[in-house]
Motif scaffolding. Structure first.
Motif, PDB file in Angstrom:
ATOM      1  N   ASN A 125      68.297 -19.531 -36.783  1.00  0.00           N
ATOM      2  CA  ASN A 125      69.665 -18.229 -36.102  1.00  0.00           C
ATOM      3  C   ASN A 125      70.063 -20.003 -35.386  1.00  0.00           C
ATOM      4  O   ASN A 125      70.721 -18.998 -33.855  1.00  0.00           O
ATOM      5  CB  ASN A 125      69.158 -17.325 -36.114  1.00  0.00           C
ATOM      6  CG  ASN A 125      68.368 -16.832 -35.033  1.00  0.00           C
ATOM      7  OD1 ASN A 125      67.258 -17.568 -35.034  1.00  0.00           O
ATOM      8  ND2 ASN A 125      67.933 -15.801 -34.101  1.00  0.00           N
ATOM      9  N   ASN A 149      78.952  -8.869 -36.416  1.00  0.00           N
ATOM     10  CA  ASN A 149      79.155  -6.806 -35.891  1.00  0.00           C
ATOM     11  C   ASN A 149      78.886  -7.476 -33.818  1.00  0.00           C
ATOM     12  O   ASN A 149      78.659  -8.173 -33.387  1.00  0.00           O
ATOM     13  CB  ASN A 149      77.048  -7.046 -36.047  1.00  0.00           C
ATOM     14  CG  ASN A 149      76.419  -6.116 -35.152  1.00  0.00           C
ATOM     15  OD1 ASN A 149      77.735  -5.388 -34.327  1.00  0.00           O
ATOM     16  ND2 ASN A 149      75.770  -5.318 -35.159  1.00  0.00           N
ATOM     17  N   SER A 183      80.553 -12.110 -31.502  1.00  0.00           N
ATOM     18  CA  SER A 183      80.553 -12.092 -32.695  1.00  0.00           C
ATOM     19  C   SER A 183      81.832 -11.388 -33.489  1.00  0.00           C
ATOM     20  O   SER A 183      82.468 -10.527 -34.094  1.00  0.00           O
ATOM     21  CB  SER A 183      79.590 -12.060 -33.312  1.00  0.00           C
ATOM     22  OG  SER A 183      78.895 -12.048 -33.656  1.00  0.00           O
ATOM     23  N   ASP A 237      72.878 -17.576 -32.776  1.00  0.00           N
ATOM     24  CA  ASP A 237      73.327 -16.373 -33.467  1.00  0.00           C
ATOM     25  C   ASP A 237      71.968 -15.537 -33.234  1.00  0.00           C
ATOM     26  O   ASP A 237      70.694 -15.979 -32.590  1.00  0.00           O
ATOM     27  CB  ASP A 237      73.954 -16.215 -34.231  1.00  0.00           C
ATOM     28  CG  ASP A 237      73.242 -16.216 -35.417  1.00  0.00           C
ATOM     29  OD1 ASP A 237      72.096 -15.967 -36.062  1.00  0.00           O
ATOM     30  OD2 ASP A 237      73.482 -17.458 -36.313  1.00  0.00           O
ATOM     31  N   GLU A 238      72.874 -13.816 -33.390  1.00  0.00           N
ATOM     32  CA  GLU A 238      71.218 -12.760 -33.329  1.00  0.00           C
ATOM     33  C   GLU A 238      71.024 -12.463 -34.457  1.00  0.00           C
ATOM     34  O   GLU A 238      69.874 -10.986 -34.174  1.00  0.00           O
ATOM     35  CB  GLU A 238      71.838 -12.031 -32.024  1.00  0.00           C
ATOM     36  CG  GLU A 238      71.830 -12.209 -30.599  1.00  0.00           C
ATOM     37  CD  GLU A 238      72.737 -11.250 -29.098  1.00  0.00           C
ATOM     38  OE1 GLU A 238      73.221 -10.601 -30.090  1.00  0.00           O
ATOM     39  OE2 GLU A 238      72.795 -12.013 -28.452  1.00  0.00           O
ATOM     40  N   GLY A 239      70.777 -13.307 -35.125  1.00  0.00           N
ATOM     41  CA  GLY A 239      70.752 -12.693 -36.693  1.00  0.00           C
ATOM     42  C   GLY A 239      69.379 -12.710 -37.045  1.00  0.00           C
ATOM     43  O   GLY A 239      68.208 -13.479 -36.196  1.00  0.00           O
ATOM     44  N   LYS A 275      77.161  -8.055 -31.228  1.00  0.00           N
ATOM     45  CA  LYS A 275      75.452  -9.337 -31.038  1.00  0.00           C
ATOM     46  C   LYS A 275      76.735 -10.309 -30.578  1.00  0.00           C
ATOM     47  O   LYS A 275      77.413 -10.442 -30.914  1.00  0.00           O
ATOM     48  CB  LYS A 275      75.561  -9.875 -32.508  1.00  0.00           C
ATOM     49  CG  LYS A 275      74.370  -8.795 -33.331  1.00  0.00           C
ATOM     50  CD  LYS A 275      73.755  -9.564 -34.852  1.00  0.00           C
ATOM     51  CE  LYS A 275      72.446  -7.889 -35.270  1.00  0.00           C
ATOM     52  NZ  LYS A 275      72.237  -8.298 -36.668  1.00  0.00           N
ATOM     53  N   ASN A 313      75.332 -13.006 -37.456  1.00  0.00           N
ATOM     54  CA  ASN A 313      75.381 -11.504 -37.429  1.00  0.00           C
ATOM     55  C   ASN A 313      76.145 -10.919 -37.272  1.00  0.00           C
ATOM     56  O   ASN A 313      76.464  -9.953 -37.264  1.00  0.00           O
ATOM     57  CB  ASN A 313      76.712 -12.111 -35.278  1.00  0.00           C
ATOM     58  CG  ASN A 313      75.407 -12.862 -34.092  1.00  0.00           C
ATOM     59  OD1 ASN A 313      73.951 -12.738 -34.361  1.00  0.00           O
ATOM     60  ND2 ASN A 313      76.215 -13.205 -33.492  1.00  0.00           N
TER      61      ASN A 313
END
Length: 134
Positions: free
Chosen positions: A124, A58, A10, A80-82, A61, A55
Motif C-alpha cells: 500500500n 472510500n 479517495s 493509501d490506507e488500504g 480514506k 482505498n
C-alpha cells in the motif's frame, strides 16, 4: 527546500489536484521537462490505483503523496490506507494470455516510465524514482 506533501480523499476527481501538485513542484524545483511527462503519467496512475484498488473508492480514506529531490533523483511516495496487495506476483499485461484483459496495465506502465519502483508496507506504499542529471 520546503517539503512537498499532499493528502487527498479517495475521489478520482482529485487527480486534478495531484496534477497541480506535480506542476507546482516542477515550477519550484525546475526539474527536467524530458521527464515531466513520465512523472505526470506514472504518479497519477499510481494515485489512481491507490484510490480505486487500495482505498476501494472510500472517500473517508486518504491517499498521501510526498516528493523528495536530491542531486540525482526525484522520488515520489504514494501511500493509501488500504490493506495492500501481493506486488511480487503481477501478471505481464503484454503476455498473449493477458492482452485482452482490462486490468494490470497501470503498474506495468509505471515501471516502464520510472527509473525505479519500490513497493513497501505490504503493497500500500510505492516509491517511484526518476533519475536527474544524467
Amino acid at each position: 527546500m520546503k517539503p512537498f506533501k499532499l493528502k487527498i480523499p479517495s475521489i478520482t476527481d482529485n487527480l486534478r489536484i495531484v496534477e497541480s501538485f506535480i506542476d507546482q513542484a516542477r515550477d519550484e524545483l525546475s526539474f527536467n521537462d524530458d521527464i515531466y511527462g513520465n512523472i505526470m503519467i506514472a504518479v497519477t496512475e499510481s494515485v489512481n490505483n491507490a484510490i480505486i484498488h487500495g482505498n476501494q473508492n472510500n472517500k473517508e480514506k486518504n491517499v498521501h503523496i510526498s516528493l523528495s529531490i536530491d542531486d540525482h533523483n526525484i522520488a515520489f511516495v504514494i501511500e493509501d490506507e488500504g490493506s495492500g496487495f501481493d506486488f511480487s506476483d503481477l501478471p505481464d499485461p503484454t503476455a498473449p494470455e493477458n492482452i485482452d484483459k482490462p486490468g494490470g496495465r497501470g503498474i506495468f506502465l509505471i515501471r516502464n516510465l520510472a527509473d525505479e519502483v519500490h513497493f513497501h508496507e505490504g503493497g500500500n506504499k510505492v516509491e517511484i524514482v526518476f533519475y536527474i542529471n544524467g
